[in-house]
Write a protein that holds these residues in place. Structure first.
Motif, PDB file in Angstrom:
ATOM      1  N   GLY A 311      20.217 -16.869  28.165  1.00  0.00           N
ATOM      2  CA  GLY A 311      19.109 -17.690  28.624  1.00  0.00           C
ATOM      3  C   GLY A 311      18.832 -17.376  29.981  1.00  0.00           C
ATOM      4  N   GLY A 312      18.124 -18.002  30.671  1.00  0.00           N
ATOM      5  CA  GLY A 312      17.681 -17.849  32.220  1.00  0.00           C
ATOM      6  C   GLY A 312      16.466 -17.133  31.973  1.00  0.00           C
ATOM      7  N   TRP A 313      15.614 -17.649  30.981  1.00  0.00           N
ATOM      8  CA  TRP A 313      14.221 -16.944  30.849  1.00  0.00           C
ATOM      9  C   TRP A 313      13.614 -17.894  29.841  1.00  0.00           C
ATOM     10  N   THR A 314      12.416 -18.031  29.528  1.00  0.00           N
ATOM     11  CA  THR A 314      11.671 -18.645  28.909  1.00  0.00           C
ATOM     12  C   THR A 314      10.514 -17.867  28.440  1.00  0.00           C
ATOM     13  N   GLY A 315      10.364 -17.489  27.121  1.00  0.00           N
ATOM     14  CA  GLY A 315       9.304 -16.858  26.630  1.00  0.00           C
ATOM     15  C   GLY A 315       8.106 -17.930  26.355  1.00  0.00           C
ATOM     16  N   GLU A 316       7.119 -17.356  27.075  1.00  0.00           N
ATOM     17  CA  GLU A 316       5.603 -18.170  26.835  1.00  0.00           C
ATOM     18  C   GLU A 316       4.850 -17.457  25.821  1.00  0.00           C
ATOM     19  N   ALA A 317       4.627 -16.333  25.768  1.00  0.00           N
ATOM     20  CA  ALA A 317       3.570 -15.466  24.945  1.00  0.00           C
ATOM     21  C   ALA A 317       4.048 -14.036  24.686  1.00  0.00           C
ATOM     22  N   ILE A 318       3.504 -13.607  23.664  1.00  0.00           N
ATOM     23  CA  ILE A 318       3.831 -12.329  23.116  1.00  0.00           C
ATOM     24  C   ILE A 318       2.209 -11.684  22.326  1.00  0.00           C
ATOM     25  N   LYS A 319       1.824 -10.643  22.692  1.00  0.00           N
ATOM     26  CA  LYS A 319       0.644  -9.889  22.201  1.00  0.00           C
ATOM     27  C   LYS A 319       0.712  -8.404  22.040  1.00  0.00           C
ATOM     28  N   VAL A 320       0.370  -7.948  20.806  1.00  0.00           N
ATOM     29  CA  VAL A 320       0.273  -6.472  20.558  1.00  0.00           C
ATOM     30  C   VAL A 320      -1.188  -6.246  20.588  1.00  0.00           C
ATOM     31  N   GLU A 321      -1.637  -5.464  21.499  1.00  0.00           N
ATOM     32  CA  GLU A 321      -2.832  -5.185  21.853  1.00  0.00           C
ATOM     33  C   GLU A 321      -3.307  -3.863  21.076  1.00  0.00           C
ATOM     34  N   THR A 322      -4.482  -3.838  20.864  1.00  0.00           N
ATOM     35  CA  THR A 322      -5.217  -2.647  20.137  1.00  0.00           C
ATOM     36  C   THR A 322      -5.121  -1.353  21.219  1.00  0.00           C
ATOM     37  N   ALA A 323      -5.003  -0.210  20.657  1.00  0.00           N
ATOM     38  CA  ALA A 323      -5.011   0.924  21.743  1.00  0.00           C
ATOM     39  C   ALA A 323      -6.210   1.862  21.625  1.00  0.00           C
ATOM     40  N   LEU A 324      -7.250   1.234  20.626  1.00  0.00           N
ATOM     41  CA  LEU A 324      -8.309   1.722  20.219  1.00  0.00           C
ATOM     42  C   LEU A 324      -9.608   1.435  21.189  1.00  0.00           C
ATOM     43  N   ASP A 326     -14.034   1.712  21.449  1.00  0.00           N
ATOM     44  CA  ASP A 326     -15.279   2.041  20.513  1.00  0.00           C
ATOM     45  C   ASP A 326     -15.597   3.594  20.311  1.00  0.00           C
ATOM     46  N   ASP A 327     -15.161   4.387  21.207  1.00  0.00           N
ATOM     47  CA  ASP A 327     -15.493   5.925  21.030  1.00  0.00           C
ATOM     48  C   ASP A 327     -14.439   6.570  20.175  1.00  0.00           C
ATOM     49  N   GLY A 328     -13.557   5.930  19.460  1.00  0.00           N
ATOM     50  CA  GLY A 328     -12.600   6.380  18.933  1.00  0.00           C
ATOM     51  C   GLY A 328     -11.444   6.779  19.543  1.00  0.00           C
ATOM     52  N   VAL A 329     -11.108   6.925  20.889  1.00  0.00           N
ATOM     53  CA  VAL A 329     -10.040   7.190  21.316  1.00  0.00           C
ATOM     54  C   VAL A 329      -9.003   6.277  21.152  1.00  0.00           C
ATOM     55  N   ILE A 330      -7.855   6.678  20.835  1.00  0.00           N
ATOM     56  CA  ILE A 330      -6.599   5.884  20.384  1.00  0.00           C
ATOM     57  C   ILE A 330      -5.710   6.210  21.435  1.00  0.00           C
ATOM     58  N   ALA A 331      -5.533   5.329  22.767  1.00  0.00           N
ATOM     59  CA  ALA A 331      -4.794   5.300  23.941  1.00  0.00           C
ATOM     60  C   ALA A 331      -3.333   6.095  23.450  1.00  0.00           C
ATOM     61  N   SER A 332      -2.675   5.745  22.539  1.00  0.00           N
ATOM     62  CA  SER A 332      -1.484   6.166  22.172  1.00  0.00           C
ATOM     63  C   SER A 332      -1.161   5.907  20.641  1.00  0.00           C
ATOM     64  N   ASP A 333      -0.264   6.604  19.955  1.00  0.00           N
ATOM     65  CA  ASP A 333      -0.097   6.289  18.656  1.00  0.00           C
ATOM     66  C   ASP A 333       0.832   5.101  18.577  1.00  0.00           C
ATOM     67  N   HIS A 334       1.224   4.366  19.626  1.00  0.00           N
ATOM     68  CA  HIS A 334       1.748   3.008  19.661  1.00  0.00           C
ATOM     69  C   HIS A 334       0.918   2.239  20.530  1.00  0.00           C
ATOM     70  N   ARG A 335       0.846   0.843  19.992  1.00  0.00           N
ATOM     71  CA  ARG A 335      -0.009  -0.098  20.894  1.00  0.00           C
ATOM     72  C   ARG A 335       0.896  -0.894  21.931  1.00  0.00           C
ATOM     73  N   PRO A 336       0.307  -1.255  22.981  1.00  0.00           N
ATOM     74  CA  PRO A 336       1.253  -1.877  24.021  1.00  0.00           C
ATOM     75  C   PRO A 336       1.702  -3.192  23.464  1.00  0.00           C
ATOM     76  N   VAL A 337       2.844  -3.585  23.574  1.00  0.00           N
ATOM     77  CA  VAL A 337       3.603  -4.883  23.558  1.00  0.00           C
ATOM     78  C   VAL A 337       3.321  -5.586  24.898  1.00  0.00           C
ATOM     79  N   PHE A 338       2.596  -6.970  24.942  1.00  0.00           N
ATOM     80  CA  PHE A 338       2.615  -7.730  26.166  1.00  0.00           C
ATOM     81  C   PHE A 338       3.598  -8.988  26.222  1.00  0.00           C
ATOM     82  N   GLY A 339       4.511  -9.215  26.989  1.00  0.00           N
ATOM     83  CA  GLY A 339       5.120 -10.491  26.872  1.00  0.00           C
ATOM     84  C   GLY A 339       4.849 -11.295  28.244  1.00  0.00           C
ATOM     85  N   ASP A 340       5.004 -12.506  28.033  1.00  0.00           N
ATOM     86  CA  ASP A 340       4.920 -13.488  29.251  1.00  0.00           C
ATOM     87  C   ASP A 340       6.020 -14.087  29.268  1.00  0.00           C
ATOM     88  N   ILE A 341       6.843 -14.008  30.233  1.00  0.00           N
ATOM     89  CA  ILE A 341       7.968 -14.722  30.348  1.00  0.00           C
ATOM     90  C   ILE A 341       8.195 -15.511  31.746  1.00  0.00           C
TER      91      ILE A 341
END
Ligand SMILES: *[C@@H]1O[C@H](CO)[C@@H](O)[C@H](O)[C@H]1NC(C)=O
Ligand SMILES: *[C@@H]1O[C@H](CO)[C@@H](O)[C@H](O)[C@H]1NC(C)=O
Ligand SMILES: *[C@@H]1O[C@H](CO)[C@@H](O)[C@H](O)[C@H]1NC(C)=O
Ligand SMILES: *[C@@H]1O[C@H](CO)[C@@H](O)[C@H](O)[C@H]1NC(C)=O
Length: 343
Positions: A311-324, A326-341
């Motif tokens: 413990g010592g932390w509390t999970g608030e939210a987690i989001k996996v965002e797109t890397a794509l 409109d122009d078709g550029v995929i920023a990376s072959d992985h998507r970013p994972v964002f956590g709110d703690i």
């Protein structure tokens, strides 16, 4: 509350009084940036100067496949800054990519990490970037996810690459709270390496958690190249305590001694299981490849944010965002994972 308004409320970075202790909401990111496999010697300033008129409609999905880092880096930095992250663990970043991120994120940011091949600047980094107004870096170190963890450049037999973990201690300036943050990238080819890597990181995290009478906060991010289920799941199962760790180097155990009986059942908790269900948003897969957007054949969830079970932390939210975009550029072959703690 919708993810964004929740996030902005958290990211006001004001301190809230919760009973006795003040906590701070942070948003952290884990993102495998894909190494710069198509170097083209274009400077950041040149990339910025070449950005199109903002009112110009792109050729929708006009680009396909992997684009050069010189193009992708703009999207990476824009995404991170627009998400108002304050802490980030990247993977696969070559030194020129680390330098580009430092340039694009700007002067409020600093970073720490080393190239895995020599412990200096050769090969890929698993760097940790942090927002200086929010955090003070106390110290940092790197260990190799091999049978000789303190030998820079050492590789586990049968692994595709040299593998490292970057370990840090931070202090939150607003409250004085300290925590440990470890960022890593496990092997893509050797399941045995991934199991060893997860076992070393779990040991180190347990050691860190056991400090201060077992009340030290630990966060871990990484590309584990290991899903939570299936034949590649060993590393995930080890770090989350579903199966036992494998034997690790004894010198490592001696340098990070866990007091007998301290936090006997310590594990890492997957943030995705530790937030209210409505706080889990965005996508499931964190790896997509550079295939066309409708080709899900490679999709996997292999990038994680964990917190220590003490413990010592509390999970608030987690989001996996797109890397794509409109122009078709995929920023990376992985998507970013964002956590709110909050911690
Ligand atoms: C990269 O660009 C710089 C500045 O234009 C030039 O001096 C250098 O020779 C280039 N390097 C390569 C490898 O093309
Ligand atoms: C990271 O740790 C190394 C080894 O202790 C140290 O030399 C270096 O200055 C540290 N980096 C930062 C940014 O504090
Ligand atoms: C453990 O790691 C240390 C430091 O990297 C190394 O010197 C030592 O030989 C390793 N021990 C074994 C049994 O491999
Ligand atoms: C750890 O787990 C074992 C087995 O589930 C249990 O018997 C033991 O009480 C636990 N220890 C602590 C300190 O929670």
């Amino acid at each position: 509350m919708p993810f964004l308004s929740r996030a902005f409320a958290i990211l006001a970075l004001t301190t809230m009084t919760v009973t006795a202790a003040a906590t701070t909401g942070i948003r952290l990111a884990s993102w495998n940036l894909r190494f710069d496999s198509m170097p083209n010697n274009i400077t950041v300033q040149q990339s910025l100067a070449a950005l199109p008129d903002p009112l110009q409609q792109p050729a929708f999905l006009g680009l396909s496949g992997e684009q050069p880092w010189s193009t992708r880096r703009i999207r990476v930095a824009q995404r991170l800054l627009s998400e108002k992250i304050v802490l980030a663990g990247f993977q696969e970043a070559l030194v020129r990519q680390v330098n580009d991120m430092a340039t694009l994120l700007g002067s409020d940011w600093s970073w720490v990490g080393v190239g895995r091949d020599d412990g200096v600047a050769a090969g890929e980094f698993s760097p940790i970037f942090f927002n200086k107004p929010v955090f003070k870096l106390i110290n940092n170190d790197t260990f190799w996810l091999s049978n000789t963890p303190f030998d820079a450049g050492s590789k586990f037999p049968g692994a595709g690459s040299v593998r490292i973990a970057t370990a840090t201690h931070f202090e939150i300036k607003a409250t004085g709270k300290r925590f440990t943050y470890i960022n890593t990238h496990l092997d893509d080819q050797s399941d045995d390496q991934r199991r060893l890597g997860a076992s070393l990181i779990l040991w180190r995290a347990h050691f860190e958690a056991a400090q201060n009478g077992g009340h030290s906060t630990v966060l871990i991010t990484g590309d584990f190249n290991s899903a939570s289920t299936g034949e590649d799941a060993g590393a995930y199962q080890i770090i989350t305590g579903a199966i036992p760790p494998v034997p690790i180097n004894s010198t490592f155990q001696q340098r990070f001694p866990i007091p007998s009986g301290a936090l006997a059942n310590f594990t890492a908790l997957d943030l995705r299981t530790q937030v209210p269900r409505f706080g889990v948003s965005g996508n499931f897969a964190s790896f997509t490849g550079f295939n066309a957007p409708d080709d899900t054949s490679q999709y996997q969830r292999i990038d994680f944010i964990f917190g220590g079970s003490n413990g010592g932390w509390t999970g608030e939210a987690i989001k996996v965002e797109t890397a794509l975009t409109d122009d078709g550029v995929i920023a990376s072959d992985h998507r970013p994972v964002f956590g709110d703690i909050s911690l």
